[in-house]
Design a protein around this motif. Structure first.
Motif, short mmCIF file in Angstrom:
data_model
loop_
_atom_site.label_atom_id
_atom_site.label_comp_id
_atom_site.label_asym_id
_atom_site.label_seq_id
_atom_site.Cartn_x
_atom_site.Cartn_y
_atom_site.Cartn_z
N GLU A 175 64.12 56.31 56.05
CA GLU A 175 62.97 57.33 55.76
C GLU A 175 62.24 58.06 56.89
N ARG A 176 62.62 58.81 57.38
CA ARG A 176 61.94 59.71 58.37
C ARG A 176 62.03 61.17 58.19
N PRO A 177 61.16 62.05 58.64
CA PRO A 177 61.23 63.43 58.48
C PRO A 177 62.55 63.96 58.62
N GLY A 178 63.14 64.80 57.83
CA GLY A 178 64.48 65.44 58.10
C GLY A 178 65.65 64.71 57.57
N ALA A 179 65.38 63.60 57.22
CA ALA A 179 66.55 62.37 56.92
C ALA A 179 67.35 62.99 55.58
N LEU A 180 66.77 63.30 54.84
CA LEU A 180 67.31 63.79 53.41
C LEU A 180 68.19 65.22 53.81
N LEU A 181 67.69 66.07 54.50
CA LEU A 181 68.59 67.23 54.67
C LEU A 181 69.64 66.81 55.79
#
Length: 543
Positions: free
Chosen positions: A470-476
């Motif tokens: 869970e870190r910024p941009g991980a989903l994209l």
């Protein structure tokens, strides 16, 4: 019971004398007055928290209950006492009765959280559950009082109870002066030369009005410059409606989220006092209260009940409306008897209440590449006047259902209020129809959990659970690794505030591609469990 119409109403000076001589400290403690440092920085005003959640019964109610019972005769105590309460007053009466060696019968609404019922029984109170609100329980208690010759201990409409609650204000004003003196001592200056916290307003939650009546009487007798601002839920505002109508108004129904303030009819004496002494009133909604519970936790690491957070929610709303800076406000955290199971709901709604999360229903064309194009657009949203930051996806629900278009439920982090409307307009400019659901109660309560179902279009579907960091941009990044040859037919993601995010994905993989798909999973680099054979999936989602 309250003063009768034949008696002369007590003045603030009369109440001041009663408050100064109130008997509360045999069972109650002097609670702390603490600065909420994080919230104060955010609001550019000093916010002080009066920690009544620290009382032995986790509520200020102990003060008024004990003060009333301490003034009863020995004969009255021997026969026993009775009260009606949504929970906190009940605990105060039960503990006070135990201290004084008296029997206590407690009538509570059936909607009372179990934690409060158990607490009352733990203090030795005899619990009777009746009705759906305080008013229902109150009427039943009056009948039992006559039948068993018990003494009624009113939760708010009694001068001795009001005086007991007024000791909160007495402590608070003294503690403010101590804060000034402590600051002076540290700097080596005289207190009169120090710009310390001088109270501008005290925010007080109102149910039946006992606390605000006691606080207002003391403050207006000692320092009338300080504003007393009453706070109620927007669905339980009997006092506000009564003051506006200049007579007591009985509500047909009350909201039960803030059960500690869910009162249909305020007291005669508390109404008289509030009408004369309270400077202003504020209403707050459920989302704002959930956000305030989180704010209090961040500053104190304590979890208050909804009623205990009303004052903080009102301060935030007051500052936003009046654009104040450099003032000092006190919020009375009046209770902390929170059901653990309720935390799930509070956490879900806190971000929306603070407008740090926005919710949308997005319509995208059901064609190859549109899903990824939409995700890229989300990842590159502008700052809308603020500092450009990575915007996190907090929720992503999708289920294939139509051959031509897809509906996606999306949650996004926001940095300022009013951003959801700007995001909606921005998505529209890029040919993605967006419906702003941030303030839609149905969507927040139910729809977000109901996206999905059987789909005739989901042929050759494989269901997989993934765990991603869970870190910024991980989903994209995760989405960018999905092979374009396999259509995404289902997608669910919800940020849970943990170090790892959990994703559920449906991919349409023809049987001929099984070997290639297995190789793809082995090289993807994320822990994965296939759930295609899961009976729950087969029952509710698989065609």
């Amino acid at each position: 019971m309250p003063t009768s119409s034949a008696e002369q109403p007590l003045s603030p000076q009369d109440y001041l004398k009663k408050i100064l001589t109130a008997r509360v400290y045999d069972v109650a403690i002097e609670t702390a007055l603490e600065p909420a440092r994080n919230l104060s920085r955010r609001l550019h005003n000093t916010v002080l928290l009066k920690r009544e959640d620290q009382q032995p019964v986790r509520s200020f109610k102990l003060r008024g209950a004990y003060n009333k019972m301490a003034h009863l005769t020995a004969e009255q105590l021997q026969k026993g006492v009775i009260c009606a309460s949504a929970g906190n007053h009940a605990q105060g009466v039960a503990l006070s009765a135990s201290k004084l060696g008296a029997r206590a019968v407690i009538v509570m609404p059936t909607t009372t959280p179990q934690v409060k019922v158990d607490a009352v029984r733990g203090f030795g109170g005899e619990v009777v559950l009746f009705g759906e609100s305080y008013s229902d329980a109150y009427q039943h208690a009056l009948g039992l009082q006559q039948k068993e010759e018990l003494t009624f201990v009113h939760p708010f409409d009694d001068p001795d109870v009001i005086a007991g609650q007024g000791t909160v204000a007495m402590e608070m004003l003294r503690q403010v002066q101590t804060l000034v003196a402590d600051k002076a001592a540290k700097s080596g200056q005289k207190s009169s030369h120090i710009a310390g916290p001088r109270l501008d307003a005290v925010f007080v939650a109102i149910g039946g009005g006992g606390l605000v009546a006691g606080v207002a009487n003391y403050i207006k007798a000692v320092d009338p410059r300080i504003k007393v601002i009453g706070v109620q839920m927007n669905d339980s505002d009997a006092m506000i409606q009564s003051v506006a109508a200049k007579q007591r108004v009985t509500l047909a129904d009350v909201g039960l989220f803030s059960d500690g303030t869910a009162v249909k009819l305020v007291g005669e004496e508390t109404f008289r006092i509030a009408s004369n002494l309270v400077d202003d009133f504020v209403t707050v909604d459920t989302d704002a209260v959930c956000a305030a519970i989180k704010d209090i936790f961040v500053d104190t690491r304590s979890i208050v009940e909804p009623a205990g957070a009303l004052a903080v929610a009102a301060i935030k709303q007051y500052v936003a409306q009046h654009k104040t800076k450099g003032e000092t406000y006190a919020a009375i955290l009046c209770g902390a008897n929170m059901n653990f199971d309720r935390l799930r709901f509070v956490a879900e709604r806190a971000e929306v209440g603070e407008e740090r999360e926005a919710l949308f229903a997005i319509t995208i064309p059901e064609e190859r590449g549109s899903f990824r194009r939409f995700c890229e657009l989300i990842g590159d949203l502008p700052a809308f006047g603020g500092t450009k930051t990575t915007r996190n996806v907090t929720e992503f629900n999708y289920r294939i259902s139509d051959a031509n278009k897809a509906h996606v439920f999306v949650g996004l982090t926001t940095t300022s209020k009013g951003e959801s409307a700007k995001i909606t307009a921005h998505l529209g400019k890029h040919h993605f129809t967006a419906l702003d659901l941030t303030h839609d109660e149905l969507a927040k309560e139910h729809i977000r959990y109901m996206v999905g179902g059987h789909s005739a279009l989901a042929q050759n579907e494989r269901l997989l659970r993934f765990v991603i960091p869970e870190r910024p941009g991980a989903l994209l990044k995760f989405l960018s690794q999905m092979r374009p040859g396999w259509n995404i037919s289902l997608f669910h993601y919800r940020n849970q505030g943990a170090d790892y995010g959990r994703i559920l994905v449906g991919l349409q993989v023809p049987a001929a591609d099984d070997a290639e798909f297995a190789a793809f999973l082995s090289t993807l680099g994320y822990p994965c469990v296939e759930e295609t054979g899961n009976p729950a999936y087969q029952m509710f989602l698989q065609q």
